[in-house]
Scaffold this motif. Sequence first.
Motif, PDB file in Angstrom:
ATOM      1  N   TYR A  10       1.064  -1.199  -0.163  1.00  0.00           N
ATOM      2  CA  TYR A  10       0.065   0.105   0.033  1.00  0.00           C
ATOM      3  C   TYR A  10       1.027   1.340   0.168  1.00  0.00           C
ATOM      4  O   TYR A  10       1.773   1.301   0.752  1.00  0.00           O
ATOM      5  CB  TYR A  10      -0.890   0.227   1.174  1.00  0.00           C
ATOM      6  N   TYR A  11       0.480   2.078  -0.759  1.00  0.00           N
ATOM      7  CA  TYR A  11       1.498   3.372  -0.900  1.00  0.00           C
ATOM      8  C   TYR A  11       0.475   4.349  -0.747  1.00  0.00           C
ATOM      9  O   TYR A  11      -0.717   4.725  -1.338  1.00  0.00           O
ATOM     10  CB  TYR A  11       1.876   3.706  -2.249  1.00  0.00           C
ATOM     11  N   GLN A  12       0.877   5.675   0.293  1.00  0.00           N
ATOM     12  CA  GLN A  12       0.216   6.726   0.463  1.00  0.00           C
ATOM     13  C   GLN A  12       1.071   8.050   0.405  1.00  0.00           C
ATOM     14  O   GLN A  12       2.160   7.866   0.831  1.00  0.00           O
ATOM     15  CB  GLN A  12      -0.150   6.703   2.063  1.00  0.00           C
ATOM     16  N   TYR A  13       0.769   8.725  -0.654  1.00  0.00           N
ATOM     17  CA  TYR A  13       1.521  10.153  -0.734  1.00  0.00           C
ATOM     18  C   TYR A  13       1.103  11.008  -0.089  1.00  0.00           C
ATOM     19  O   TYR A  13      -0.340  11.312  -0.134  1.00  0.00           O
ATOM     20  CB  TYR A  13       1.255  10.309  -2.148  1.00  0.00           C
ATOM     21  N   THR A  14       2.041  11.746   0.843  1.00  0.00           N
ATOM     22  CA  THR A  14       1.727  12.929   1.383  1.00  0.00           C
ATOM     23  C   THR A  14       1.405  14.086   0.604  1.00  0.00           C
ATOM     24  O   THR A  14       0.551  14.962   1.179  1.00  0.00           O
ATOM     25  CB  THR A  14       2.858  13.305   2.307  1.00  0.00           C
ATOM     26  N   GLU A  15       1.694  14.505  -0.412  1.00  0.00           N
ATOM     27  CA  GLU A  15       1.603  15.529  -1.355  1.00  0.00           C
ATOM     28  C   GLU A  15       0.964  14.631  -2.697  1.00  0.00           C
ATOM     29  O   GLU A  15       1.317  13.535  -2.972  1.00  0.00           O
ATOM     30  CB  GLU A  15       2.876  16.229  -1.687  1.00  0.00           C
ATOM     31  N   ASP A  16       0.067  15.520  -3.316  1.00  0.00           N
ATOM     32  CA  ASP A  16      -0.333  14.909  -4.811  1.00  0.00           C
ATOM     33  C   ASP A  16       0.721  14.454  -5.543  1.00  0.00           C
ATOM     34  O   ASP A  16       1.823  15.439  -5.869  1.00  0.00           O
ATOM     35  CB  ASP A  16      -1.258  15.696  -5.408  1.00  0.00           C
ATOM     36  N   TYR A  17       0.574  13.215  -6.066  1.00  0.00           N
ATOM     37  CA  TYR A  17       1.702  12.707  -7.004  1.00  0.00           C
ATOM     38  C   TYR A  17       0.951  12.786  -8.437  1.00  0.00           C
ATOM     39  O   TYR A  17      -0.008  12.304  -8.755  1.00  0.00           O
ATOM     40  CB  TYR A  17       2.353  11.613  -6.590  1.00  0.00           C
ATOM     41  N   THR A  18       1.641  13.386  -9.355  1.00  0.00           N
ATOM     42  CA  THR A  18       0.965  13.315 -10.763  1.00  0.00           C
ATOM     43  C   THR A  18       1.801  12.241 -11.552  1.00  0.00           C
ATOM     44  O   THR A  18       2.861  12.215 -11.610  1.00  0.00           O
ATOM     45  CB  THR A  18       1.113  14.770 -11.403  1.00  0.00           C
TER      46      THR A  18
END
Length: 109
Positions: free
Chosen positions: A15-23
């Motif tokens: 599971y991957y959670q990005y703290t800032e929006d990744y485009t």
Amino acid sequence: EFKVGDGAITGEAAYYQYTEDYTYPTTAVPVKSAFYVLGSYLTGPVGPGRLQPLVRFQSLPDPGWNIVDVNLTYVVKGYDFRVALNYQRTKTASPDANNALQLGVQLQK
């Protein structure tokens, strides 16, 4: 990975959670999280090798993208020699899904 008789069962998940929006590199779609689950079974001997069916599901829930892989590998000598046939179905924001059939051979020493 667990030994079962002459074979082995493998499971994997991430599971991957990005703290800032990744485009995503090829689009302008922001991604906040992603995950995948995978399961495979390595059979006992079948001729000079072993069969390994595998199923993997990958998802980017935020834009609603999914990829399903169904793979059958014939493992002759570990990572030194194997042949794989893979079917992949990719569903993105487009109304149509993309399908691919891949054949791979791995030889290394």
